[in-house]
Design a protein around this motif. Structure first.
Motif, mmCIF file in Angstrom:
data_model
loop_
_atom_site.group_PDB
_atom_site.id
_atom_site.type_symbol
_atom_site.label_atom_id
_atom_site.label_comp_id
_atom_site.label_asym_id
_atom_site.label_seq_id
_atom_site.Cartn_x
_atom_site.Cartn_y
_atom_site.Cartn_z
ATOM 1 N N THR A 135 0.852 -1.191 0.000
ATOM 2 C CA THR A 135 0.000 0.000 0.000
ATOM 3 C C THR A 135 0.885 1.237 0.000
ATOM 4 O OG1 THR A 135 -0.100 0.030 2.424
ATOM 5 C CG2 THR A 135 -1.834 -1.194 1.254
ATOM 6 N N THR A 136 0.335 2.335 -0.445
ATOM 7 C CA THR A 136 1.098 3.579 -0.484
ATOM 8 C C THR A 136 1.143 4.204 0.907
ATOM 9 O OG1 THR A 136 0.401 3.970 -2.762
ATOM 10 C CG2 THR A 136 1.291 5.852 -1.534
ATOM 11 N N PRO A 137 2.332 4.321 1.500
ATOM 12 C CA PRO A 137 2.416 4.897 2.849
ATOM 13 C C PRO A 137 2.171 6.399 2.822
ATOM 14 C CG PRO A 137 4.606 4.467 1.980
ATOM 15 C CD PRO A 137 3.645 3.906 0.971
ATOM 16 N N LEU A 138 1.785 6.920 3.971
ATOM 17 C CA LEU A 138 1.568 8.354 4.091
ATOM 18 C C LEU A 138 2.905 9.088 3.992
ATOM 19 C CD1 LEU A 138 -1.019 8.420 7.025
ATOM 20 C CD2 LEU A 138 -1.472 8.717 4.572
ATOM 21 N N PRO A 139 2.934 10.255 3.370
ATOM 22 C CA PRO A 139 4.185 11.027 3.284
ATOM 23 C C PRO A 139 4.666 11.450 4.667
ATOM 24 C CG PRO A 139 2.320 12.345 2.549
ATOM 25 C CD PRO A 139 1.807 10.954 2.721
ATOM 26 N N ARG A 140 5.983 11.504 4.828
ATOM 27 C CA ARG A 140 6.580 11.886 6.109
ATOM 28 C C ARG A 140 7.253 13.247 5.989
ATOM 29 N NH1 ARG A 140 9.857 7.228 9.169
ATOM 30 N NH2 ARG A 140 10.096 9.077 10.481
ATOM 31 N N ASN A 141 7.121 14.017 7.046
ATOM 32 C CA ASN A 141 7.824 15.302 7.102
ATOM 33 C C ASN A 141 8.583 15.458 8.416
ATOM 34 O OD1 ASN A 141 5.734 15.646 8.891
ATOM 35 N ND2 ASN A 141 4.705 17.268 7.714
ATOM 36 N N ASP A 142 8.745 14.328 9.133
ATOM 37 C CA ASP A 142 9.428 14.365 10.424
ATOM 38 C C ASP A 142 10.814 13.732 10.366
ATOM 39 O OD1 ASP A 142 8.509 11.820 9.950
ATOM 40 O OD2 ASP A 142 8.012 11.397 12.048
ATOM 41 N N PHE A 143 11.274 13.405 9.157
ATOM 42 C CA PHE A 143 12.585 12.766 9.017
ATOM 43 C C PHE A 143 13.642 13.853 8.856
ATOM 44 C CE2 PHE A 143 15.990 10.352 6.999
ATOM 45 C CZ PHE A 143 15.952 9.159 7.707
ATOM 46 N N PRO A 144 14.620 13.930 9.765
ATOM 47 C CA PRO A 144 15.630 14.997 9.680
ATOM 48 C C PRO A 144 16.417 14.922 8.377
ATOM 49 C CG PRO A 144 15.699 13.908 11.818
ATOM 50 C CD PRO A 144 14.811 13.073 10.951
ATOM 51 N N ALA A 145 16.774 16.067 7.859
ATOM 52 C CA ALA A 145 17.515 16.126 6.600
ATOM 53 C C ALA A 145 18.889 15.485 6.755
ATOM 54 C CB ALA A 145 17.659 17.575 6.145
ATOM 55 N N ILE A 146 19.326 14.811 5.713
ATOM 56 C CA ILE A 146 20.655 14.206 5.674
ATOM 57 C C ILE A 146 21.639 15.247 5.148
ATOM 58 C CG2 ILE A 146 22.044 12.401 4.589
ATOM 59 C CD1 ILE A 146 19.523 10.663 4.570
ATOM 60 N N GLU A 147 22.813 15.313 5.773
ATOM 61 C CA GLU A 147 23.766 16.375 5.453
ATOM 62 C C GLU A 147 25.016 15.895 4.733
ATOM 63 O OE1 GLU A 147 23.544 19.499 8.946
ATOM 64 O OE2 GLU A 147 23.622 17.458 9.776
ATOM 65 N N GLY A 148 25.133 14.590 4.520
ATOM 66 C CA GLY A 148 26.312 14.089 3.829
ATOM 67 C C GLY A 148 26.215 12.592 3.603
ATOM 68 N N VAL A 149 27.150 12.069 2.808
ATOM 69 C CA VAL A 149 27.172 10.655 2.433
ATOM 70 C C VAL A 149 28.500 10.053 2.871
ATOM 71 C CG1 VAL A 149 27.035 9.006 0.526
ATOM 72 C CG2 VAL A 149 25.678 11.115 0.456
ATOM 73 N N LEU A 150 28.425 8.922 3.573
ATOM 74 C CA LEU A 150 29.611 8.230 4.073
ATOM 75 C C LEU A 150 29.627 6.823 3.483
ATOM 76 C CD1 LEU A 150 32.056 8.158 6.013
ATOM 77 C CD2 LEU A 150 30.478 7.428 7.822
ATOM 78 N N LEU A 151 30.597 6.536 2.627
ATOM 79 C CA LEU A 151 30.681 5.257 1.920
ATOM 80 C C LEU A 151 31.875 4.475 2.462
ATOM 81 C CD1 LEU A 151 30.120 6.727 -1.657
ATOM 82 C CD2 LEU A 151 28.394 5.806 -0.100
ATOM 83 N N LEU A 152 31.599 3.465 3.293
ATOM 84 C CA LEU A 152 32.665 2.724 3.966
ATOM 85 C C LEU A 152 33.081 1.461 3.227
ATOM 86 C CD1 LEU A 152 31.592 3.019 7.721
ATOM 87 C CD2 LEU A 152 33.200 4.438 6.422
ATOM 88 N N GLY A 153 32.203 0.900 2.403
ATOM 89 C CA GLY A 153 32.529 -0.330 1.693
ATOM 90 C C GLY A 153 31.372 -0.754 0.817
ATOM 91 N N GLU A 154 31.613 -1.786 -0.004
ATOM 92 C CA GLU A 154 30.565 -2.212 -0.922
ATOM 93 C C GLU A 154 29.384 -2.801 -0.161
ATOM 94 O OE1 GLU A 154 33.820 -5.449 -1.087
ATOM 95 O OE2 GLU A 154 33.651 -3.275 -0.885
ATOM 96 N N PRO A 155 28.167 -2.407 -0.516
ATOM 97 C CA PRO A 155 26.975 -2.951 0.138
ATOM 98 C C PRO A 155 26.591 -4.295 -0.471
ATOM 99 C CG PRO A 155 26.330 -1.316 -1.473
ATOM 100 C CD PRO A 155 27.835 -1.356 -1.492
ATOM 101 N N VAL A 156 25.553 -4.910 0.075
ATOM 102 C CA VAL A 156 25.063 -6.179 -0.457
ATOM 103 C C VAL A 156 24.083 -5.928 -1.591
ATOM 104 C CG1 VAL A 156 23.791 -8.286 0.080
ATOM 105 C CG2 VAL A 156 25.434 -7.370 1.726
ATOM 106 N N ARG A 157 23.092 -5.090 -1.368
ATOM 107 C CA ARG A 157 22.102 -4.761 -2.398
ATOM 108 C C ARG A 157 22.523 -3.460 -3.080
ATOM 109 N NH1 ARG A 157 16.890 -6.872 -2.506
ATOM 110 N NH2 ARG A 157 16.524 -8.599 -1.061
ATOM 111 N N TRP A 158 23.278 -3.601 -4.157
ATOM 112 C CA TRP A 158 23.806 -2.416 -4.821
ATOM 113 C C TRP A 158 22.690 -1.535 -5.371
ATOM 114 C CZ3 TRP A 158 29.045 -2.614 -7.736
ATOM 115 C CH2 TRP A 158 30.010 -3.216 -6.917
ATOM 116 N N GLU A 159 21.641 -2.154 -5.924
ATOM 117 C CA GLU A 159 20.591 -1.346 -6.545
ATOM 118 C C GLU A 159 19.897 -0.461 -5.515
ATOM 119 O OE1 GLU A 159 18.309 -4.687 -4.821
ATOM 120 O OE2 GLU A 159 20.244 -4.493 -5.823
ATOM 121 N N THR A 160 19.719 -0.985 -4.293
ATOM 122 C CA THR A 160 19.071 -0.195 -3.248
ATOM 123 C C THR A 160 19.962 0.959 -2.808
ATOM 124 O OG1 THR A 160 17.804 -2.093 -2.449
ATOM 125 C CG2 THR A 160 18.111 -0.267 -0.918
#
Length: 272
Positions: free
Chosen positions: A56-81
Protein backbone atom coordinates in the motif's frame (compact mmCIF):
# COMPACT_ATOMS: atom_id res chain seq x y z
CA UNK A 1 38.06 9.31 8.27
CA UNK A 2 38.98 10.57 11.74
CA UNK A 3 40.74 13.49 10.04
CA UNK A 4 37.46 14.87 8.66
CA UNK A 5 36.21 16.16 12.00
CA UNK A 6 34.16 18.91 10.33
CA UNK A 7 31.68 16.20 9.26
CA UNK A 8 31.57 14.19 12.49
CA UNK A 9 28.59 16.10 13.84
CA UNK A 10 26.59 16.10 10.60
CA UNK A 11 23.78 13.67 9.88
CA UNK A 12 25.33 11.23 7.39
CA UNK A 13 23.85 8.34 5.45
CA UNK A 14 26.29 5.42 5.71
CA UNK A 15 26.67 2.60 3.19
CA UNK A 16 28.54 -0.69 3.47
CA UNK A 17 28.32 -3.98 5.37
CA UNK A 18 28.61 -5.17 8.94
CA UNK A 19 27.98 -3.04 12.05
CA UNK A 20 27.86 0.22 10.11
CA UNK A 21 26.64 2.45 12.93
CA UNK A 22 29.30 1.17 15.33
CA UNK A 23 32.04 1.46 12.72
CA UNK A 24 31.00 5.01 11.86
CA UNK A 25 30.96 5.97 15.53
CA UNK A 26 34.45 4.54 16.02
CA UNK A 27 35.59 6.80 13.19
CA UNK A 28 34.04 9.80 14.96
CA UNK A 29 30.68 10.18 13.21
CA UNK A 30 28.05 10.80 15.86
CA UNK A 31 24.84 11.06 13.82
CA UNK A 32 24.45 8.44 11.08
CA UNK A 33 21.53 6.75 9.36
CA UNK A 34 21.90 3.53 7.37
CA UNK A 35 20.50 2.84 3.92
CA UNK A 36 18.14 0.28 5.45
CA UNK A 37 16.84 2.83 7.96
CA UNK A 38 16.22 5.29 5.14
CA UNK A 39 14.45 2.58 3.14
CA UNK A 40 12.19 1.79 6.08
CA UNK A 41 11.36 5.48 6.51
CA UNK A 42 10.56 5.89 2.79
CA UNK A 43 9.49 2.46 1.45
CA UNK A 44 8.52 3.77 -1.99
CA UNK A 45 12.14 4.67 -2.76
CA UNK A 46 13.24 1.02 -3.08
CA UNK A 47 11.31 -0.39 -6.04
CA UNK A 48 13.65 -2.76 -7.90
CA UNK A 49 12.89 -5.90 -5.88
CA UNK A 50 9.22 -6.71 -6.49
CA UNK A 51 9.06 -8.67 -3.24
CA UNK A 52 10.04 -5.62 -1.20
CA UNK A 53 7.72 -3.11 -2.83
CA UNK A 54 5.12 -1.76 -0.38
CA UNK A 55 1.67 -3.30 -0.83
CA UNK A 56 0.00 0.00 0.00
CA UNK A 57 1.10 3.58 -0.48
CA UNK A 58 2.42 4.90 2.85
CA UNK A 59 1.57 8.35 4.09
CA UNK A 60 4.19 11.03 3.28
CA UNK A 61 6.58 11.89 6.11
CA UNK A 62 7.82 15.30 7.10
CA UNK A 63 9.43 14.37 10.42
CA UNK A 64 12.58 12.77 9.02
CA UNK A 65 15.63 15.00 9.68
CA UNK A 66 17.51 16.13 6.60
CA UNK A 67 20.65 14.21 5.67
CA UNK A 68 23.77 16.38 5.45
CA UNK A 69 26.31 14.09 3.83
CA UNK A 70 27.17 10.66 2.43
CA UNK A 71 29.61 8.23 4.07
CA UNK A 72 30.68 5.26 1.92
CA UNK A 73 32.67 2.72 3.97
CA UNK A 74 32.53 -0.33 1.69
CA UNK A 75 30.56 -2.21 -0.92
CA UNK A 76 26.97 -2.95 0.14
CA UNK A 77 25.06 -6.18 -0.46
CA UNK A 78 22.10 -4.76 -2.40
CA UNK A 79 23.81 -2.42 -4.82
CA UNK A 80 20.59 -1.35 -6.55
CA UNK A 81 19.07 -0.20 -3.25
CA UNK A 82 22.15 1.71 -2.10
CA UNK A 83 22.71 3.33 -5.50
CA UNK A 84 19.08 4.43 -5.74
CA UNK A 85 18.80 5.83 -2.21
CA UNK A 86 22.18 7.57 -2.26
CA UNK A 87 21.19 9.20 -5.55
CA UNK A 88 17.87 10.23 -3.96
CA UNK A 89 19.78 11.88 -1.11
CA UNK A 90 22.13 13.73 -3.46
CA UNK A 91 19.41 14.87 -5.87
CA UNK A 92 17.05 16.02 -3.10
CA UNK A 93 19.73 17.83 -1.09
CA UNK A 94 19.25 15.42 1.80
CA UNK A 95 15.44 15.32 1.78
CA UNK A 96 14.58 12.11 -0.12
CA UNK A 97 10.89 12.35 0.76
CA UNK A 98 10.60 15.45 -1.40
CA UNK A 99 11.52 16.36 -4.94
CA UNK A 100 13.47 19.28 -6.37
CA UNK A 101 13.02 20.84 -9.79
CA UNK A 102 16.78 20.88 -10.35
CA UNK A 103 19.52 18.90 -8.66
CA UNK A 104 21.62 21.05 -6.30
CA UNK A 105 25.25 21.57 -7.25
CA UNK A 106 27.64 21.48 -5.55
CA UNK A 107 25.98 18.46 -3.98
CA UNK A 108 26.16 17.26 -0.38
CA UNK A 109 29.63 16.24 0.86
CA UNK A 110 30.64 12.68 -0.02
CA UNK A 111 33.34 10.77 1.89
CA UNK A 112 34.52 7.37 0.68
CA UNK A 113 37.07 4.72 1.63
CA UNK A 114 38.32 1.38 0.27
CA UNK A 115 38.72 2.36 -3.37
CA UNK A 116 39.92 -0.98 -4.79
CA UNK A 117 38.27 -1.49 -8.18
CA UNK A 118 39.03 -5.24 -8.21
CA UNK A 119 40.53 -7.76 -5.82
CA UNK A 120 41.58 -11.38 -6.00
CA UNK A 121 39.96 -14.10 -3.90
CA UNK A 122 39.64 -17.85 -4.45
CA UNK A 123 37.95 -17.32 -7.81
CA UNK A 124 40.05 -17.41 -10.98
CA UNK A 125 38.85 -13.97 -12.03
CA UNK A 126 39.03 -10.70 -10.03
CA UNK A 127 36.07 -9.75 -7.82
CA UNK A 128 34.38 -6.36 -7.71
CA UNK A 129 35.61 -4.08 -4.94
CA UNK A 130 34.18 -0.90 -3.46
CA UNK A 131 35.87 1.06 -6.23
CA UNK A 132 33.51 -0.59 -8.70
CA UNK A 133 30.53 0.52 -6.62
CA UNK A 134 31.91 4.07 -6.54
CA UNK A 135 32.37 3.97 -10.31
CA UNK A 136 28.72 2.95 -10.71
CA UNK A 137 27.60 5.82 -8.48
CA UNK A 138 29.78 8.33 -10.33
CA UNK A 139 28.51 7.14 -13.72
CA UNK A 140 24.85 7.28 -12.70
CA UNK A 141 25.28 10.75 -11.20
CA UNK A 142 27.01 12.02 -14.34
CA UNK A 143 24.37 10.48 -16.61
CA UNK A 144 21.46 11.92 -14.62
CA UNK A 145 22.82 15.40 -13.86
CA UNK A 146 25.43 16.00 -16.55
CA UNK A 147 27.90 16.93 -13.79
CA UNK A 148 30.72 15.15 -12.00
CA UNK A 149 30.35 13.58 -8.57
CA UNK A 150 32.87 15.28 -6.28
CA UNK A 151 34.37 13.74 -3.15
CA UNK A 152 35.31 15.77 -0.12
CA UNK A 153 37.59 12.96 0.96
CA UNK A 154 38.87 9.65 -0.45
CA UNK A 155 40.53 7.36 2.07
CA UNK A 156 42.40 4.13 1.61
CA UNK A 157 44.80 3.03 -1.08
CA UNK A 158 45.66 4.48 -3.56
CA UNK A 159 44.88 7.83 -1.86
CA UNK A 160 48.01 9.86 -1.07
CA UNK A 161 46.43 10.85 2.24
CA UNK A 162 46.56 7.23 3.39
CA UNK A 163 50.28 6.99 2.73
CA UNK A 164 50.90 10.31 4.47
CA UNK A 165 49.08 8.97 7.51
CA UNK A 166 51.20 5.79 7.43
CA UNK A 167 54.35 7.90 7.15
CA UNK A 168 53.33 9.90 10.21
CA UNK A 169 52.71 6.73 12.24
CA UNK A 170 56.13 5.38 11.24
CA UNK A 171 57.76 8.66 12.26
CA UNK A 172 56.03 8.49 15.66
CA UNK A 173 57.19 4.90 16.18
CA UNK A 174 60.76 5.88 15.34
CA UNK A 175 60.62 8.67 17.93
CA UNK A 176 59.30 6.30 20.61
CA UNK A 177 62.13 3.87 19.86
CA UNK A 178 64.68 6.64 20.21
CA UNK A 179 66.01 6.39 16.67
CA UNK A 180 68.19 9.42 16.02
CA UNK A 181 68.65 8.99 12.28
CA UNK A 182 65.57 10.03 10.28
CA UNK A 183 63.82 7.52 8.03
CA UNK A 184 64.51 8.56 4.46
CA UNK A 185 63.06 5.70 2.41
CA UNK A 186 59.77 3.86 2.80
CA UNK A 187 58.76 0.52 1.28
CA UNK A 188 55.11 -0.17 0.49
CA UNK A 189 54.43 -3.90 0.12
CA UNK A 190 51.16 -5.13 -1.35
CA UNK A 191 49.54 -7.67 -3.64
CA UNK A 192 47.18 -5.41 -5.61
CA UNK A 193 48.76 -3.46 -8.49
CA UNK A 194 45.70 -1.23 -8.87
CA UNK A 195 45.75 0.04 -5.28
CA UNK A 196 48.88 -0.94 -3.33
CA UNK A 197 51.45 -0.35 -6.08
CA UNK A 198 49.65 2.52 -7.75
CA UNK A 199 49.14 4.34 -4.45
CA UNK A 200 52.78 3.93 -3.44
CA UNK A 201 53.89 5.29 -6.81
CA UNK A 202 51.60 8.29 -6.40
CA UNK A 203 53.02 8.93 -2.93
CA UNK A 204 56.56 8.66 -4.28
CA UNK A 205 55.68 11.22 -6.93
CA UNK A 206 54.26 13.47 -4.21
CA UNK A 207 57.52 13.19 -2.24
CA UNK A 208 59.53 14.18 -5.30
CA UNK A 209 57.30 17.20 -5.86
CA UNK A 210 57.59 18.16 -2.20
CA UNK A 211 61.36 18.33 -2.53
CA UNK A 212 61.03 21.24 -4.92
CA UNK A 213 57.79 22.92 -3.95
CA UNK A 214 57.73 22.04 -0.25
CA UNK A 215 54.52 20.94 1.38
CA UNK A 216 52.71 24.28 1.74
CA UNK A 217 51.15 24.27 -1.74
CA UNK A 218 50.05 20.65 -1.49
CA UNK A 219 48.66 21.22 2.00
CA UNK A 220 46.18 23.70 0.56
CA UNK A 221 44.68 20.91 -1.58
CA UNK A 222 43.47 19.03 1.48
CA UNK A 223 46.44 16.74 2.04
CA UNK A 224 48.25 16.48 5.34
CA UNK A 225 50.96 19.08 5.71
CA UNK A 226 54.37 17.51 6.18
CA UNK A 227 56.17 18.46 9.37
CA UNK A 228 59.76 18.79 8.15
CA UNK A 229 59.62 15.26 6.77
CA UNK A 230 62.94 13.58 6.05
CA UNK A 231 61.37 10.95 3.80
CA UNK A 232 62.88 11.14 0.34
CA UNK A 233 61.16 8.31 -1.53
CA UNK A 234 58.68 5.44 -1.35
CA UNK A 235 59.37 2.21 -3.23
CA UNK A 236 56.47 -0.05 -4.19
CA UNK A 237 56.86 -3.82 -3.97
CA UNK A 238 54.37 -6.20 -5.56
CA UNK A 239 54.67 -9.28 -3.39
CA UNK A 240 54.26 -12.91 -4.36
CA UNK A 241 50.94 -14.41 -3.31
CA UNK A 242 49.40 -17.82 -3.91
CA UNK A 243 46.31 -16.16 -5.34
CA UNK A 244 45.88 -16.08 -9.14
CA UNK A 245 46.54 -12.71 -10.70
CA UNK A 246 47.29 -13.63 -14.31
CA UNK A 247 44.16 -11.75 -15.38
CA UNK A 248 45.68 -8.51 -14.14
CA UNK A 249 49.10 -9.18 -15.66
CA UNK A 250 47.71 -10.11 -19.06
CA UNK A 251 46.09 -6.70 -19.30
CA UNK A 252 49.20 -4.81 -18.31
CA UNK A 253 47.69 -3.56 -15.06
CA UNK A 254 50.89 -4.51 -13.24
CA UNK A 255 52.70 -1.82 -15.23
CA UNK A 256 50.92 1.07 -13.56
CA UNK A 257 52.56 4.50 -13.60
CA UNK A 258 55.38 3.51 -16.00
CA UNK A 259 57.15 6.84 -15.50
CA UNK A 260 57.86 5.87 -11.90
CA UNK A 261 60.18 3.07 -10.87
CA UNK A 262 58.38 0.11 -9.33
CA UNK A 263 60.15 -2.69 -7.51
CA UNK A 264 58.39 -6.04 -7.90
CA UNK A 265 58.91 -9.44 -6.35
CA UNK A 266 57.82 -12.27 -8.60
CA UNK A 267 58.34 -16.00 -8.58
CA UNK A 268 60.81 -17.55 -11.00
CA UNK A 269 58.17 -18.66 -13.46
CA UNK A 270 56.84 -15.09 -13.72
CA UNK A 271 53.50 -15.75 -12.06
CA UNK A 272 52.18 -13.81 -9.05
Amino acid sequence: MKLFSQYHGKRMIVSGQGPLVENAQILGFKNVVTVDELRMAFPVLDMVDLQRRPKTTPLPRNDFPAIEGVLLLGEPVRWETSLQLIMDVLLSNGNPGTGLATAPYPHLPVLASNMDLLWMAEAKMPRFGHGTFLLCLETIYRKVTGKELRYKGLMGKPSILTYQYAEELIRQQAERRGWAAPIQKLYAVGDNPMSDVYGANLFNQYLQMAKHERAEKLGASGLLKQRSSATQSCASILKTTPRPCGFLQQRGIDRIAPAMKTEEKQSRDGRC
